[in-house]
Design an enzyme around this catalytic site. Structure first.
Site, PDB file in Angstrom:
ATOM      1  CB  ALA A 191      -6.532   7.661   1.072  1.00 47.80           C
ATOM      2  CG  ASP A 224     -12.914   1.874   2.745  1.00 46.88           C
ATOM      3  OD1 ASP A 224     -12.479   1.702   3.899  1.00 46.88           O
ATOM      4  OD2 ASP A 224     -12.779   1.034   1.842  1.00 46.88           O
ATOM      5  CD  GLU A 268       0.523  -5.739   7.522  1.00 48.75           C
ATOM      6  OE1 GLU A 268      -0.640  -5.577   7.967  1.00 48.75           O
ATOM      7  OE2 GLU A 268       0.788  -5.632   6.302  1.00 48.75           O
ATOM      8  CG  ASP A 312      -1.067   1.387   4.886  1.00 52.31           C
ATOM      9  OD1 ASP A 312      -0.465   1.364   5.980  1.00 52.31           O
ATOM     10  OD2 ASP A 312      -1.845   0.491   4.523  1.00 52.31           O
ATOM     11  CG  ASN A 336      -2.073  -0.920   1.151  1.00 50.80           C
ATOM     12  OD1 ASN A 336      -2.309  -1.551   0.116  1.00 50.80           O
ATOM     13  ND2 ASN A 336      -2.797  -1.066   2.256  1.00 50.80           N
ATOM     14  CG  LEU A 396      -4.166  12.584  16.612  1.00 50.46           C
ATOM     15  CD1 LEU A 396      -4.024  14.043  17.004  1.00 50.46           C
ATOM     16  CD2 LEU A 396      -4.250  11.696  17.853  1.00 50.46           C
TER      17      LEU A 396
END
Ligand code: ATP
Length: 298
Positions: free
Chosen positions: A279, A243, A140, A249, A44, A218
């Site tokens: 985004a 969304d 990750e 990211d 991402n 935040l």
């Protein structure tokens, strides 16, 4: 430098099924058709930076399978240099996601090939590291791999870390973060206890652990940048949130890129907040990331 940003991190296929109600233990429910989207924090971030116009490379590992090809295609379509993406060793990482009508989800992640990105892979990518002005990582992938990135970081390169999913970090990793980028939950885990006071207080508690600078995200409240000199709030851009997947990211990638280009922290974070806001106005993660023109138009 050949690259404004090298992202070292994960690549996952997000397997998404809409359900009326998320299943409980032992329960089977019927859901919508399966949607498969390219995701994972590393992938991402790389797509977000490249879409903004940053010269971007990705060091990651995917499986020799259809999901791996989906991820590589998505990177290449955004303009990311994928020469550093290793293929094979395990299936491509996947996130199994069920989403109910209220938007609440349950997620199971199988790290797959992400778990096979090793310190040795980092050593073999020495040329890529040397060609990069900024190196960005998340958690990750194995922590030992991130530790190796820090040890191999060339003189003069900037290191940016979003410790997600969060865990306690070794001092040698914390010491080079410039910045350490965290949300409230991540800050809590890194500090190792309940956070007291305001985000400014959290930033001070984080700085005491050694990073050169800290950014606290935040959500709709914006962000906070802090270093030894002091701290500054960066307001969020008011948008209709559709969304929020991947907003963090996109914010991180934009911030890392602008800092590498020489922007002051508050200025870089203000730009990143515009990218994060853009985004959240569209569904999905990578497909929702804006181009520089879309950020300017916001
Ligand atoms: P993620 O859920 O992707 O891990 P995160 O918790 O790390 O994200 P957020 O704080 O949700 O990060 O989002 C990063 C940045 O994106 C925020 O600091 C803010 O600037 C912007 N942003 C996020 N949500 C909104 C929103 N609803 N409206 C405007 N800007 C937003």
């Amino acid at each position: 430098y050949d690259y404004d940003l090298l992202v070292v991190g994960s690549a996952n296929a997000d397997l998404v099924i809409g359900v009326e109600r998320r299943p409980g233990a032992g329960e089977t429910v019927l859901g919508s058709d399966l949607a498969v989207h390219p995701g994972g924090k590393g992938a991402n971030q790389a797509v977000a930076a490249a879409r903004l116009g940053a010269r971007t490379a990705l060091l990651a590992r995917v499986g020799d399978d259809g999901n791996g090809r989906l991820l590589l295609d998505s990177q290449r379509a955004a303009g990311v240099d994928t020469a550093g993406v290793l293929v094979g060793g395990a299936p491509t990482g996947v996130a199994l996601i069920t989403v109910d009508p209220s938007g609440d989800n349950s997620i199971v992640v199988s790290p797959g090939a992400n778990g096979k990105l090793t310190p040795e892979d980092v050593r073999a990518a020495d040329a890529l590291l040397r060609a990069s002005r900024v190196v960005s990582a998340q958690l990750e992938i194995p922590l030992e791999t991130v530790v190796e990135v820090v040890r191999r970081l060339p003189e003069g390169a900037r290191f940016v870390l979003n410790p997600s999913p969060p865990r306690e970090l070794p001092a040698e990793v914390l010491a080079v973060c410039d910045p350490l980028i965290v949300n409230e939950h991540e800050a809590q885990v890194i500090v190792g206890g309940e956070l007291a006071g305001s985000p400014e207080d959290w930033a001070r508690a984080l700085l005491a652990l050694g990073p050169r600078s800290v950014v606290v995200t935040l959500g709709a409240e914006g962000a906070l940048v802090a270093d030894a000199e002091g701290s500054a709030r960066v307001p969020a851009v008011q948008v209709e949130a559709v969304d929020t997947t991947g907003a963090g990211d996109a914010f991180t990638a934009a911030l890392a890129w602008r800092l590498g280009a020489g922007s002051a922290p508050a200025e870089a974070a203000a730009y990143a907040a515009r990218v994060g806001a853009a985004a959240v106005t569209k569904a999905g993660a990578q497909v929702s990331f804006p181009t520089a023109e879309e950020v300017a138009a916001l």
